[in-house]
Motif scaffolding. Sequence first.
Motif, PDB file in Angstrom:
ATOM      1  N   HIS A   1      -1.008 -16.582   6.161  1.00  0.00           N
ATOM      2  CA  HIS A   1      -1.555 -15.281   5.742  1.00  0.00           C
ATOM      3  C   HIS A   1      -1.560 -14.236   6.844  1.00  0.00           C
ATOM      4  O   HIS A   1      -1.745 -13.050   6.569  1.00  0.00           O
ATOM      5  N   GLN A   2      -1.412 -14.650   8.111  1.00  0.00           N
ATOM      6  CA  GLN A   2      -1.407 -13.731   9.258  1.00  0.00           C
ATOM      7  C   GLN A   2      -2.710 -12.938   9.385  1.00  0.00           C
ATOM      8  O   GLN A   2      -2.756 -11.902  10.027  1.00  0.00           O
ATOM      9  N   GLY A   3      -3.759 -13.403   8.731  1.00  0.00           N
ATOM     10  CA  GLY A   3      -5.051 -12.739   8.866  1.00  0.00           C
ATOM     11  C   GLY A   3      -5.395 -11.769   7.760  1.00  0.00           C
ATOM     12  O   GLY A   3      -6.375 -11.014   7.870  1.00  0.00           O
ATOM     13  N   ALA A   4      -4.609 -11.780   6.674  1.00  0.00           N
ATOM     14  CA  ALA A   4      -4.928 -10.853   5.569  1.00  0.00           C
ATOM     15  C   ALA A   4      -4.349 -11.359   4.257  1.00  0.00           C
ATOM     16  O   ALA A   4      -3.215 -11.837   4.209  1.00  0.00           O
ATOM     17  N   VAL A   5      -5.158 -11.237   3.188  1.00  0.00           N
ATOM     18  CA  VAL A   5      -4.721 -11.568   1.831  1.00  0.00           C
ATOM     19  C   VAL A   5      -5.173 -10.441   0.919  1.00  0.00           C
ATOM     20  O   VAL A   5      -6.349 -10.053   0.925  1.00  0.00           O
TER      21      VAL A   5
ATOM     22  N   ILE B   1       0.841  -1.200   0.000  1.00  0.00           N
ATOM     23  CA  ILE B   1       0.000   0.000   0.000  1.00  0.00           C
ATOM     24  C   ILE B   1       0.871   1.244   0.000  1.00  0.00           C
ATOM     25  O   ILE B   1       0.648   2.188  -0.765  1.00  0.00           O
ATOM     26  N   GLU B   2       1.883   1.254   0.864  1.00  0.00           N
ATOM     27  CA  GLU B   2       2.746   2.425   0.994  1.00  0.00           C
ATOM     28  C   GLU B   2       3.560   2.686  -0.276  1.00  0.00           C
ATOM     29  O   GLU B   2       3.936   3.824  -0.554  1.00  0.00           O
ATOM     30  N   SER B   3       3.822   1.635  -1.048  1.00  0.00           N
ATOM     31  CA  SER B   3       4.589   1.797  -2.283  1.00  0.00           C
ATOM     32  C   SER B   3       3.711   2.143  -3.482  1.00  0.00           C
ATOM     33  O   SER B   3       4.204   2.321  -4.594  1.00  0.00           O
ATOM     34  N   GLY B   4       2.376   2.215  -3.251  1.00  0.00           N
ATOM     35  CA  GLY B   4       1.462   2.592  -4.323  1.00  0.00           C
ATOM     36  C   GLY B   4       1.025   1.454  -5.215  1.00  0.00           C
ATOM     37  O   GLY B   4       0.514   1.682  -6.315  1.00  0.00           O
ATOM     38  N   GLU B   5       1.181   0.222  -4.758  1.00  0.00           N
ATOM     39  CA  GLU B   5       0.747  -0.940  -5.542  1.00  0.00           C
ATOM     40  C   GLU B   5      -0.764  -0.887  -5.750  1.00  0.00           C
ATOM     41  O   GLU B   5      -1.515  -0.503  -4.851  1.00  0.00           O
ATOM     42  N   GLU B   6      -1.230  -1.248  -6.954  1.00  0.00           N
ATOM     43  CA  GLU B   6      -2.670  -1.254  -7.243  1.00  0.00           C
ATOM     44  C   GLU B   6      -3.293  -2.507  -6.639  1.00  0.00           C
ATOM     45  O   GLU B   6      -3.100  -3.618  -7.136  1.00  0.00           O
ATOM     46  N   ILE B   7      -4.025  -2.324  -5.549  1.00  0.00           N
ATOM     47  CA  ILE B   7      -4.663  -3.440  -4.859  1.00  0.00           C
ATOM     48  C   ILE B   7      -6.164  -3.396  -5.111  1.00  0.00           C
ATOM     49  O   ILE B   7      -6.811  -2.378  -4.883  1.00  0.00           O
ATOM     50  N   SER B   8      -6.700  -4.498  -5.590  1.00  0.00           N
ATOM     51  CA  SER B   8      -8.115  -4.576  -5.901  1.00  0.00           C
ATOM     52  C   SER B   8      -8.959  -4.738  -4.635  1.00  0.00           C
ATOM     53  O   SER B   8      -9.981  -4.074  -4.479  1.00  0.00           O
ATOM     54  N   LYS B   9      -8.511  -5.613  -3.735  1.00  0.00           N
ATOM     55  CA  LYS B   9      -9.286  -5.882  -2.527  1.00  0.00           C
ATOM     56  C   LYS B   9      -8.408  -6.561  -1.488  1.00  0.00           C
ATOM     57  O   LYS B   9      -7.480  -7.290  -1.839  1.00  0.00           O
ATOM     58  N   ILE B  10      -8.711  -6.310  -0.213  1.00  0.00           N
ATOM     59  CA  ILE B  10      -8.022  -6.998   0.874  1.00  0.00           C
ATOM     60  C   ILE B  10      -9.041  -7.799   1.671  1.00  0.00           C
ATOM     61  O   ILE B  10     -10.076  -7.275   2.091  1.00  0.00           O
ATOM     62  N   TYR B  11      -8.754  -9.070   1.858  1.00  0.00           N
ATOM     63  CA  TYR B  11      -9.587  -9.947   2.679  1.00  0.00           C
ATOM     64  C   TYR B  11      -8.956 -10.046   4.059  1.00  0.00           C
ATOM     65  O   TYR B  11      -7.805 -10.462   4.204  1.00  0.00           O
ATOM     66  N   PHE B  12      -9.710  -9.631   5.074  1.00  0.00           N
ATOM     67  CA  PHE B  12      -9.238  -9.678   6.453  1.00  0.00           C
ATOM     68  C   PHE B  12      -9.923 -10.819   7.212  1.00  0.00           C
ATOM     69  O   PHE B  12     -11.104 -11.116   6.973  1.00  0.00           O
ATOM     70  N   LEU B  13      -9.175 -11.414   8.141  1.00  0.00           N
ATOM     71  CA  LEU B  13      -9.761 -12.406   9.040  1.00  0.00           C
ATOM     72  C   LEU B  13     -10.788 -11.714   9.930  1.00  0.00           C
ATOM     73  O   LEU B  13     -10.498 -10.687  10.554  1.00  0.00           O
ATOM     74  N   LYS B  14     -11.980 -12.278   9.974  1.00  0.00           N
ATOM     75  CA  LYS B  14     -13.091 -11.659  10.702  1.00  0.00           C
ATOM     76  C   LYS B  14     -12.742 -11.415  12.174  1.00  0.00           C
ATOM     77  O   LYS B  14     -13.095 -10.391  12.749  1.00  0.00           O
ATOM     78  N   GLU B  15     -12.024 -12.366  12.794  1.00  0.00           N
ATOM     79  CA  GLU B  15     -11.693 -12.240  14.215  1.00  0.00           C
ATOM     80  C   GLU B  15     -10.320 -11.616  14.429  1.00  0.00           C
ATOM     81  O   GLU B  15      -9.777 -11.636  15.539  1.00  0.00           O
ATOM     82  N   GLY B  16      -9.708 -11.066  13.376  1.00  0.00           N
ATOM     83  CA  GLY B  16      -8.355 -10.537  13.467  1.00  0.00           C
ATOM     84  C   GLY B  16      -8.235  -9.351  14.404  1.00  0.00           C
ATOM     85  O   GLY B  16      -9.174  -8.577  14.578  1.00  0.00           O
ATOM     86  N   ASN B  17      -7.039  -9.220  15.010  1.00  0.00           N
ATOM     87  CA  ASN B  17      -6.791  -8.099  15.916  1.00  0.00           C
ATOM     88  C   ASN B  17      -5.286  -7.908  16.063  1.00  0.00           C
ATOM     89  O   ASN B  17      -4.505  -8.638  15.460  1.00  0.00           O
TER      90      ASN B  17
END
Length: 243
Positions: free
Chosen positions: A67-71, A17-33
């Motif tokens: 994935h550590q809770g995110a893809v 994100i910080e490098s400006g990569e074009e990301i379509s969508k991020i899937y987060f783990l529902k219970e992630g924290n």
Amino acid sequence: MESKQQIHGLRPILEAIESGEEISKIYFLKEGNGVLFNQLKFAAKKAGIATSFVPEEKLYKLTKENHQGAVAVLSPISYQNLEEVLEATDLETNPVFLLLDGITDVGNFGAIIRTAECTGVSAIILSEKGSAPVNGVVVKTSAGAVFNIPMCKVNHLKDAIYLMQAYGITIIGASEKAEKSIFDTELNKPIAIVMGSEDRGINPSTLKTLDETFKLPMLGKIASLNVSVACGAMLYEVVRQRQ
């Protein structure tokens, strides 16, 4: 074809994100924290990236890695700068632009892109927030047209409208309260058509910035059209007037 490239892991996605990569969508783990997890959520929100909170089974369908809770799914296209697109456009050719105000259904989004490409639209402009991502469904529904038409993302759609008006482009859109039909509207000039969302139409604050409004004749009992169908009707009236 759809890009299958993905990024998994909190730190790699944050760096993307910080490098400006074009990301379509991020899937987060529902219970992630956690600190880094919440930092990534904030960064995604600030960047206007579409997100979805899903059970762990969904994440493991996307990747077998840790994935550590995110893809994150990378966008198959690169967005262009609107001002650069406008600078490169010959306004004497009476170009047509399309502004999408909150189109979130990927099927409608892809169908709109396909029709826009077929009718010679110069570019499609959408807001970073509240817009459907360019994913595999969009690529397929657009029949690959998404690769043939400039796509521009802006922070706020109203800023794009003011910029286009400064270039002498007339901003128009459909409104139930409009007095004249699209068939009585002069479309053979540089124009940008605003298409509203599937559920609420054009945002009222956006509607106030339009130069002209018109209505599509409705002869049946149902009071509205599917947004991609309405867009097709408008664009082909533009084509008809210019033939």
